[in-house]
Design a protein around this motif. Structure first.
Motif, short mmCIF file in Angstrom:
data_model
loop_
_atom_site.label_atom_id
_atom_site.label_comp_id
_atom_site.label_asym_id
_atom_site.label_seq_id
_atom_site.Cartn_x
_atom_site.Cartn_y
_atom_site.Cartn_z
N VAL A 143 4.79 -0.78 10.06
CA VAL A 143 4.22 0.40 9.41
C VAL A 143 2.78 0.13 8.99
CG1 VAL A 143 6.43 1.25 8.54
CG2 VAL A 143 5.09 -0.31 7.13
N LYS A 144 2.03 1.20 8.78
CA LYS A 144 0.70 1.10 8.20
C LYS A 144 0.81 1.46 6.73
CE LYS A 144 -3.70 0.55 7.88
NZ LYS A 144 -4.29 -0.79 8.03
N MET A 145 0.50 0.49 5.85
CA MET A 145 0.57 0.70 4.40
C MET A 145 -0.84 0.82 3.84
SD MET A 145 3.92 0.43 3.69
CE MET A 145 4.05 0.05 1.94
N VAL A 146 -1.03 1.75 2.92
CA VAL A 146 -2.28 1.89 2.18
C VAL A 146 -1.92 2.12 0.72
CG1 VAL A 146 -3.57 2.85 4.13
CG2 VAL A 146 -2.35 4.39 2.58
N VAL A 147 -2.91 2.12 -0.15
CA VAL A 147 -2.68 2.43 -1.55
C VAL A 147 -2.90 3.93 -1.74
CG1 VAL A 147 -3.47 2.09 -3.93
CG2 VAL A 147 -3.32 0.14 -2.36
N PRO A 156 1.36 1.17 -3.26
CA PRO A 156 1.29 0.97 -1.81
C PRO A 156 2.35 1.86 -1.15
CG PRO A 156 1.52 -1.11 -3.00
CD PRO A 156 1.83 -0.02 -3.97
N SER A 157 1.93 2.60 -0.14
CA SER A 157 2.86 3.54 0.51
C SER A 157 2.58 3.60 2.00
CB SER A 157 2.72 4.94 -0.08
OG SER A 157 3.16 5.00 -1.42
N ALA A 158 3.61 3.87 2.76
CA ALA A 158 3.48 3.97 4.22
C ALA A 158 2.90 5.32 4.61
CB ALA A 158 4.85 3.78 4.86
N GLY A 176 14.50 3.77 3.54
CA GLY A 176 13.90 4.39 2.36
C GLY A 176 13.08 3.41 1.56
N GLY A 177 12.30 3.95 0.63
CA GLY A 177 11.52 3.12 -0.28
C GLY A 177 10.10 2.85 0.16
N LEU A 178 9.69 3.40 1.30
CA LEU A 178 8.36 3.10 1.84
C LEU A 178 7.26 3.96 1.21
CD1 LEU A 178 9.35 2.72 5.59
CD2 LEU A 178 8.53 0.90 4.08
N GLN A 179 7.64 5.00 0.47
CA GLN A 179 6.64 5.85 -0.19
C GLN A 179 7.01 6.01 -1.67
OE1 GLN A 179 7.01 9.19 2.66
NE2 GLN A 179 4.85 8.88 3.13
N PRO A 180 6.86 4.94 -2.45
CA PRO A 180 7.29 5.01 -3.86
C PRO A 180 6.50 5.97 -4.72
CG PRO A 180 6.16 2.94 -3.39
CD PRO A 180 6.38 3.61 -2.07
N VAL A 181 5.37 6.50 -4.20
CA VAL A 181 4.65 7.52 -4.99
C VAL A 181 5.45 8.81 -5.06
CG1 VAL A 181 2.31 6.67 -4.62
CG2 VAL A 181 3.33 8.21 -2.93
N ILE A 182 6.40 9.00 -4.15
CA ILE A 182 7.23 10.20 -4.17
C ILE A 182 8.45 9.92 -5.02
CG2 ILE A 182 8.55 11.83 -2.77
CD1 ILE A 182 6.70 11.23 -0.46
N GLN A 183 8.55 10.62 -6.13
CA GLN A 183 9.65 10.40 -7.07
C GLN A 183 10.27 11.73 -7.48
OE1 GLN A 183 8.05 8.23 -10.42
NE2 GLN A 183 8.13 6.28 -9.34
N ALA A 184 11.51 11.66 -7.92
CA ALA A 184 12.17 12.85 -8.44
C ALA A 184 11.52 13.25 -9.76
CB ALA A 184 13.66 12.58 -8.63
#
Length: 561
Positions: A143-147, A156-158, A176-184
């Motif tokens: 994957v390509k990860m960036v901040v 850091p998110s994919a 799952g877990g590759l985009q931790p900026v997305i939260q409930a």
């Protein structure tokens, strides 16, 4: 914590991607021979994101927890049996509807030498949780990860999909877990935030006739919904609450004391999903509302608080696995309360697929998971607390057909007699039509004018923060509302029904919506026919604001076969 990298402009972002010979659009469609690519395990963030930056060295060394969901054997058969309303034993669920131990071990053995530390696994071989550095995740999953900075979070998110070699990836259905900026988002609204939050100023619509009243107390709500004289307290039942942290003990004790509720701390069990010594954040109110009102409605029930540690979907998935594992081993855990959600299009299709299987297992065991439908009406934005100019949408997890979606109302009482003067659909009650799920069999008779998709909500209860719920938080009264109030309320009602049924020699309740939609219209539920949540209006029978209506518990317990 890692240090924030220097912000990049759009040209710099493009340069990062081009330099890596990758673009988000191109990679999402490409497939390498010998690899399985998971295009639906990430989502494209809305253009409102704050920014993207290159990975710093600190960010590359940051550890993230990744979640691998493996195939469930006989899944179509399980779906069919659940659709027929069958209750499946713990033993049969384990023996027939688990994962492959061989494929599970193969993936485990592949991950460990590549820098992945296994943090939790499920006993049925369908879930593996593992931590690794961002650098190792990039290398191992391609994957390509960036901040990314989004909705006030920087992680850091994919931005490109993960992939696995076919020999280990063929049995995996989601990563799952590759985009931790997305939260409930928590579905709680304070009195000062109340009203139809829309437009640029998001100003509340004042309703002084309600806002100047005292908050509603537990006994008033029990009487308003016909539960005051049932003669049951939920004894023998357990209510699981999924939230990120624990409430403060002294707040609970004061709430019970001021409400005249015969509850002691031995009725509340706390489970830290990450481990008993893992740090948790300080209470922020949601956990307190959930526990106080679930226990208040059903003071004889055991309240089990499962603290996930965060609102990341990876953390929530771990908590769901833990709750299910406990429910397999103990009697009475027949209801779960979740006061969280997020707009469907912001949750990756693979995450929705993975969580649906979890909820399907709950439903198959006869457990009802009550989920709040949202606090931004028919058009929630990414924050979940304001209107969006986008077309109407519902929120996941309430849109899952294996959960009971709980909407909200505005309630007016004669405070001297307890008589209901009026009840209408709350302006901010989440509701509408799912884009992710077809109409479940048990809902086919509802909403004939709507497309053949899952309809939200199923039921409702008071949620308007004007005047709101009596909650004791941080040593003082805190008037709040939201569908975060109505969901644990319904979990408490379910516990009351469970005890009543045992006392009258009736079988276990099972998945509640399956039964409610079969009842004659208005039998056991009071139809709410007025009110709007923006795009939709309440009406006779099921509607996208209040569902089937609010409970009449005295009638409902007698009406369910």
């Amino acid at each position: 914590m890692f240090k924030k990298s220097k912000r990049l402009n759009l040209d710099a972002i493009k340069a990062i991607l081009i330099g890596a010979c990758i673009s988000p659009v191109a990679l999402a469609g490409q497939s390498d021979a010998g690899f399985k690519q998971f295009d639906n395990s990430i989502v494209r963030l809305p253009s409102s994101q704050s920014g993207i930056a290159a990975l710093s060295n600190d960010a590359k060394s940051r550890k993230l927890e990744i979640h691998f969901t493996l195939k469930t054997t006989n899944l179509e058969e399980l779906e069919a049996r659940v659709a027929r309303g069958e209750i499946i034993s713990s033993q049969e669920m384990t023996e027939k509807y688990s994962g492959s131990k061989a494929q599970y071990n193969q993936l485990l053995n592949w991950l460990k030498p590549r820098g992945f530390q296994i943090t939790q696994v499920s006993a049925d071989f369908t879930n593996i949780y593992a931590k690794a550095s961002v650098a190792d995740i990039e290398k191992t999953l391609g994957v390509k990860m960036v901040v990314v900075t989004y909705q006030g979070r920087t992680e850091p998110s994919a931005i490109t999909p993960p992939k696995l070699p076919i020999e280990v990836g063929d049995s995996v259905i989601a990563i799952g877990g590759l985009q931790p900026v997305i939260q409930a988002v928590k579905h709680i609204v304070t009195r000062k935030q109340s009203g139809a939050m829309g437009g640029d100023d998001k100003a509340p619509v004042p309703r002084p006739a309600f806002a100047t009243q005292p908050t509603f107390k537990v006994n008033e709500i029990l009487n308003a919904y016909g539960a005051g004289n049932l003669g049951v307290s939920g004894r023998g039942e357990r209510i699981a609450i999924l939230i990120d942290t624990f409430p403060k003990v002294t707040d609970l004790q004061t709430f019970w004391q001021k409400g005249g509720l015969p509850i002691t701390l031995d009725r509340v069990k706390v489970i830290n999903v990450q481990g008993s010594t893992a740090p948790l954040s300080a209470p922020d109110g949601e956990e307190t509302l959930d526990v106080e009102w679930a226990s208040g409605i059903a003071p004889g029930a055991e309240i089990r608080v499962y603290a996930s540690g965060s609102l990341d979907y990876d953390a929530l998935d771990r908590a769901l696995d833990t709750i299910y594992s406990d429910a397999q081993k103990m009697d009475g855990l027949n209801q779960v309360s979740i006061s969280l959600g997020l707009r469907e299009d912001l949750v990756s299709p693979d995450e929705i697929k993975a969580e649906h299987i979890k909820f399907l297992r709950f439903q198959g065991r006869g457990i009802t998971v009550f989920v709040s439908s949202g606090d931004a009406g028919s058009n929630p934005d990414a924050s979940g607390h304001a209107r969006s100019p986008d077309p109407p949408q519902v929120e996941y997890q309430s849109s899952d057909p294996s959960t009971a979606a709980v909407g909200g109302t505005t309630l007016s009482l004669d405070r001297s007699t307890g008589r209901v003067l009026s009840e209408t659909g709350w302006i901010d009650s989440g509701g509408g039509v799912s884009a992710s799920f077809p109409r479940p069999v048990w809902q086919t008779s509802a909403g004939a004018t709507f497309p053949g998709k899952r309809l939200v909500p199923d039921v409702s209860a008071v949620a308007d923060p004007n005047p709101g719920a009596f909650v004791w938080f941080k040593g003082k009264e805190w008037p709040v509302g939201g569908t975060s109030w109505s969901a644990p309320m319904w979990a408490g009602f379910s516990a009351l029904i469970g005890e009543w049924r045992r006392a009258h020699g009736k079988p276990p309740l099972g998945f509640l919506p399956f039964t409610l939609y079969k009842l004659q219209t208005g039998l056991g539920v009071r139809d709410i026919t007025k009110g709007s949540n923006g795009f939709y209006s309440a009406g006779v029978g099921w509607d996208p604001v209040t569902g089937l209506g609010v409970p009449d518990l005295g009638e409902l317990v007698k009406s369910i076969p």
